[in-house]
Structures are given as structure tokens and as C-alpha cells.
Enzyme design. Structure first.
Site, PDB file in Angstrom:
ATOM      1  N   ASP A   1     -13.134  25.222  44.031  1.00  8.75           N
ATOM      2  CA  ASP A   1     -12.490  24.808  45.277  1.00  8.75           C
ATOM      3  C   ASP A   1     -12.383  25.974  46.262  1.00  8.75           C
ATOM      4  OD1 ASP A   1     -10.918  21.903  44.589  1.00  8.75           O
ATOM      5  OD2 ASP A   1     -11.546  23.127  42.905  1.00  8.75           O
TER       6      ASP A   1
ATOM      7  N   ASN B   1     -15.445  16.400  44.684  1.00  8.92           N
ATOM      8  CA  ASN B   1     -15.257  15.263  45.584  1.00  8.92           C
ATOM      9  C   ASN B   1     -15.596  15.595  47.037  1.00  8.92           C
ATOM     10  OD1 ASN B   1     -12.715  16.780  44.969  1.00  8.92           O
ATOM     11  ND2 ASN B   1     -11.943  15.638  46.725  1.00  8.92           N
TER      12      ASN B   1
ATOM     13  N   HIS C   1      -3.355  14.998  41.190  1.00  9.82           N
ATOM     14  CA  HIS C   1      -4.530  14.408  40.538  1.00  9.82           C
ATOM     15  C   HIS C   1      -4.266  14.050  39.079  1.00  9.82           C
ATOM     16  CE1 HIS C   1      -6.713  15.439  44.150  1.00  9.82           C
ATOM     17  NE2 HIS C   1      -6.439  16.717  43.991  1.00  9.82           N
TER      18      HIS C   1
ATOM     19  N   HIS D   1     -10.556  21.026  41.156  1.00 13.49           N
ATOM     20  CA  HIS D   1      -9.888  19.852  41.722  1.00 13.49           C
ATOM     21  C   HIS D   1      -8.389  20.049  41.962  1.00 13.49           C
ATOM     22  CE1 HIS D   1     -10.133  15.815  43.116  1.00 13.49           C
ATOM     23  NE2 HIS D   1      -9.480  15.240  42.113  1.00 13.49           N
ATOM     24  N   VAL D   2      -7.658  20.448  40.937  1.00 10.99           N
ATOM     25  CA  VAL D   2      -6.243  20.747  41.099  1.00 10.99           C
ATOM     26  C   VAL D   2      -6.124  22.156  41.657  1.00 10.99           C
ATOM     27  CG1 VAL D   2      -4.020  21.036  39.947  1.00 10.99           C
ATOM     28  CG2 VAL D   2      -5.573  19.211  39.230  1.00 10.99           C
ATOM     29  N   HIS D   3      -5.415  22.312  42.772  1.00 12.93           N
ATOM     30  CA  HIS D   3      -5.366  23.592  43.475  1.00 12.93           C
ATOM     31  C   HIS D   3      -4.295  24.498  42.866  1.00 12.93           C
ATOM     32  CE1 HIS D   3      -7.153  21.302  47.145  1.00 12.93           C
ATOM     33  NE2 HIS D   3      -8.015  21.474  46.157  1.00 12.93           N
TER      34      HIS D   3
END
Length: 428
Positions: free
Chosen positions: A145, A205, A298, A325-327
Site C-alpha cells: 500500500d 484493490n 477490512h 490492504h489493512v493500513h
């Protein structure tokens, strides 16, 4: 009296919070705006390299000139190119945007642990790359990310200091989000690092960019970041595998079909069945959406993929699984099917490279038994595989632009722990 109790309660909570965690988490930084320098239309831009099979590298760059040659000259001495390779090109249009000419040229065979100098398209600057070693030790940088913010720049600066051999990215690269020129600015941002060491990526995504009835998904990603899917027997750029030193690394697609009747599932079974743990004692897997996540962000999104594919990874004795995905950052103990298992994989969520959306601060309490360390901060990870039995993992938090090592652990390979002998070697 009620007001006094409220004040005392707030003060107590503040004191407990201070004692538990005196680290003040940083706020998101603004998106970078890179200056555009006018160059000739055939000038190579956004140069990056990736693996392209055994002893080969794929050099990718973009030119505005559609007639520019797709040739790479390279050699082991500065300015002296004893070899030349010619590659392929592609381009794409997206609504009102038209990409430049995207060049993909494979060079090699290359010697391991060696420095090569190369030039793209017969003009422009000379680049320098270093091939990874053919045996341990080897160091991987890991960051998901990324995006294009001030924190991204800080993360890239920290990665550049760690003397890594390969960069692994479990999805969400540019955060272009349909605005195609942001893919170009991302390419310019990462070029200093990505042109010097192989960057191996999988999709997230933010790479989908699907417009129903108008545009299929992943057009920008697949055109710009071609990975060695064909070399690994895959039919899709969204999932593939490669080997480096003594590690077999599988990049899966969280946004490609993954049920038991899918092409990805069939390919994964075939790929795992070919892994030789004598030649590659370490087995790593990357994808975007984490299976083990104790952050409220998420939550549960990776459940279906986990249910389908985790038995395959467990039977194959996968050592480490990386996701984004998870920040935030989180590292698990060895786990399988939601329970502690000495023969399960260590799962690491590292979707904190510097994205524009900020950090995911809220975690589920109490902390699950399988969760060993978690923190909502920007940063990157480093995995140094020392030998066939031991690897050292460390996570480096961005703190006032200085990398602060906040988590580290020695990890034993499952091959050395006897798990390979205990479990069925046949992939279900």
C-alpha cells in the site's frame, strides 16, 4: 459531582493510554506532486526491473515516442555494453488518456550477485542494477500500500538504506484510482529504486480500475507491471511464482477467481507440487487481503480465499505469508485454521507503506492468541534469510523521517522443524 467523576475518568483513561503506548502515531501526509521535466519523446521514463525466469531480468520503461526502439544495451562496465536485447511493446487507452509506448525487454543470462550497467532505447541515462545472490544470505524489503505521499517518500528512503536484494509488494502500488497520469508519477517516484533492484508485485484493490461495460479491470497494472507469470506456467499476470537464492515465492491474486474450480487454484496446486524444499527450503506467499487480521478495518474480507486456499498452503508447509490492504502492521505467531499451530505459517500484514487514506488505528480487543505484535504506523519490513534454517524479520516504523526498528524476530524454517516430515507431502 457527575462532572467531577467525568473529569477523573477522562484523566484516568489518558494516564492508562500514556503508560500503555507513549508513541504518538503520525497523521497522513499530502500527496506528492512531482515536477515534470521536459525530455525528448524517445527518452526512457519510469524504468523498473523484475525477474523474468532463471538468470534473466525484465527491464520496463515508457517513451512518448511510439517509434522508439525496445532495445536494452548492457554490460558489467560503465558505458561499455557488450550485450544487447530487443523486447516487446504495448500501450493502452483509458477514457481520455492514452499511455506512452510501454517497453518490456528481457536481458540475460546474468551472473548472480553482480552489478550490470544498462541503457534503454539507445539514449538517456545509464542505469545500474545488482542481481541477487544465488544462495543465502539474501535480504527482501517488504512494503504494501505504497501510494504517493510524503510517507511513501520516507518509506522509500528507508528501504534504500537497507541494502536489500529484492523488493516485495503485496498490492496497492500507485493509488492512481482511475486517474491514469498518477501511474506515470508513481513510475517516476519509484524509478531510482525500482531500476536498481527487482520489484516483484501483486495486485490490490486499487489496481482493479474496472468500469462496468466500458473498461475491464487491471488494464493499467497489467500493461505497466508485467511479472513472470508465463515463465511460471500461469495464464494470468495476477498470480505467478519465482525462485531466488533458496526461496520459492508465490504471488497470489486476491482479486482473481480463487475458488476450487478456478484457474488460479489449479495453478497454485500445480506450482506447490513442483516445489523442491531441498533446493528452496523457504516457501513464501504474498497476496493483498490478509487472512489473519485483528484490526477492525477490512475485518473478514479475506475469509473466503482463506477457506479455499489455506489448506493448500498448510499442506505445502508455507513458512511466511505477507499481505497488505489493512493500513497498519501486524505479525502473527504460527497459525492455521484460526488456531496456534507450530506447523502453520507466520502471517504478516504490512499495508502501511504510505498510502493517502491514512492509518487504521482500531484493533479488536482482547488481542487474539495468534496475534503477536500489532501497531498502526507507517513503515516497511526487512526479511533476511540467513541460511536454510533461520531468517531474521524486522519491521521499521517511520518516526520523524527516521526508521525505528519496532519489531523483530528470528524465524525457523518449517523444513528445519520437522513439519515437512510430520504432515502429508501430497497437496490436497
Amino acid at each position: 459531582m457527575k462532572e467531577l467523576k467525568l473529569i477523573l475518568t477522562v484523566l484516568l483513561l489518558l494516564s492508562v493510554t500514556t503508560i500503555a503506548d507513549d508513541y504518538v502515531r503520525p497523521q497522513p501526509r499530502k500527496t506528492l506532486h512531482l515536477p515534470w521535466h521536459s525530455k525528448s519523446s524517445s527518452y526512457p521514463q519510469q524504468v523498473h526491473i523484475s525477474f523474468a525466469g532463471d538468470k534473466h531480468m525484465r527491464v520496463t520503461w515508457i517513451t512518448d515516442d511510439t517509434s522508439a526502439p525496445s532495445v536494452v544495451e548492457y554490460g558489467t562496465l560503465p558505458g561499455k555494453y557488450g550485450s544487447v536485447a530487443e523486447g516487446e511493446t504495448t500501450s493502452y487507452s483509458y477514457l481520455f488518456y492514452s499511455s506512452g509506448k510501454i517497453h518490456h525487454t528481457v536481458i540475460g543470462p546474468l551472473e548472480p550477485n553482480s552489478v550490470y550497467f544498462y541503457r534503454c532505447g539507445g539514449e538517456g541515462p545509464e542505469f545500474e542494477l545488482k542481481t541477487p545472490p544465488s544462495q543465502f544470505p539474501i535480504t527482501f524489503a517488504v512494503a504494501g500500500d505504497l501510494g504517493q505521499t510524503g510517507w511513501t517518500k520516507s518509506t522509500l528512503d528507508h528501504i534504500d538504506r537497507c541494502k536489500y536484494d529484492v523488493n516485495l509488494i503485496p498490492g496497492d502500488l500507485s493509488y492512481a484510482d482511475y486517474i491514469q497520469h498518477r501511474w506515470d508519477s508513481f513510475g517516476r517516484l519509484v524509478q531510482p529504486l525500482a531500476s536498481a533492484r527487482p520489484w516483484m508485485v501483486t495486485q490490490g484493490n486499487h489496481e482493479v480500475e474496472h468500469i462496468p461495460l466500458i473498461k475491464d479491470g487491471f488494464i493499467s497494472y497489467n500493461s505497466r507491471w508485467k511479472m513472470p507469470f508465463e515463465e511460471s506456467g500461469s495464464s494470468s499476470n495476477l498470480y505467478y511464482s519465482f525462485e531466488v537464492a533458496g526461496a520459492h515465492i508465490i504471488m497470489l491474486g486476491s482479486y482473481a477467481d480463487y475458488d476450487e474450480y478456478s484457474e488460479q487454484y489449479t495453478w497454485l496446486k500445480t506450482d506447490l507440487s513442483k516445489v523442491d524444499r531441498k533446493r528452496t527450503p523457504w516457501l513464501l506467499v504474498l497476496f493483498h487481503v490478509p487472512w489473519y487480521n485483528s484490526n477492525t478495518a477490512h475485518q473478514g474480507e479475506g475469509g473466503d480465499m482463506m477457506q479455499t486456499m489455506e489448506p493448500l498452503l498448510y499442506a505445502a508447509n508455507v513458512d511466511l505469508v505477507f499481505a497488505g490492504h489493512v493500513h497498519a502492521y501486524e505479525r502473527s505467531k504460527r497459525v492455521y485454521n484460526g488456531r496456534l499451530d507450530p506447523c502453520g505459517a507466520v502471517h504478516i500484514t504490512i499495508g502501511d507503506g504510505g498510502n493517502k487514506e491514512g492509518l487504521a488505528h482500531k484493533y479488536i480487543t482482547p488481542q487474539p492468541k495468534w496475534s503477536d505484535f500489532r501497531e498502526a504506523s507507517f513503515g516497511h519490513g526487512e526479511l533476511k534469510i540467513v541460511n536454510s534454517t533461520h531468517a531474521f524479520w524486522s519491521w521499521h516504523r517511520n518516526d520523524d523521517d527516521e526508521p525505528v526498528k519496532s519489531d523483530d524476530i528470528w524465524i525457523n524454517s518449517l523444513v528445519s522443524s520437522g513439519c515437512v516430515d510430520q504432515k502429508r507431502t501430497e497437496i490436497p
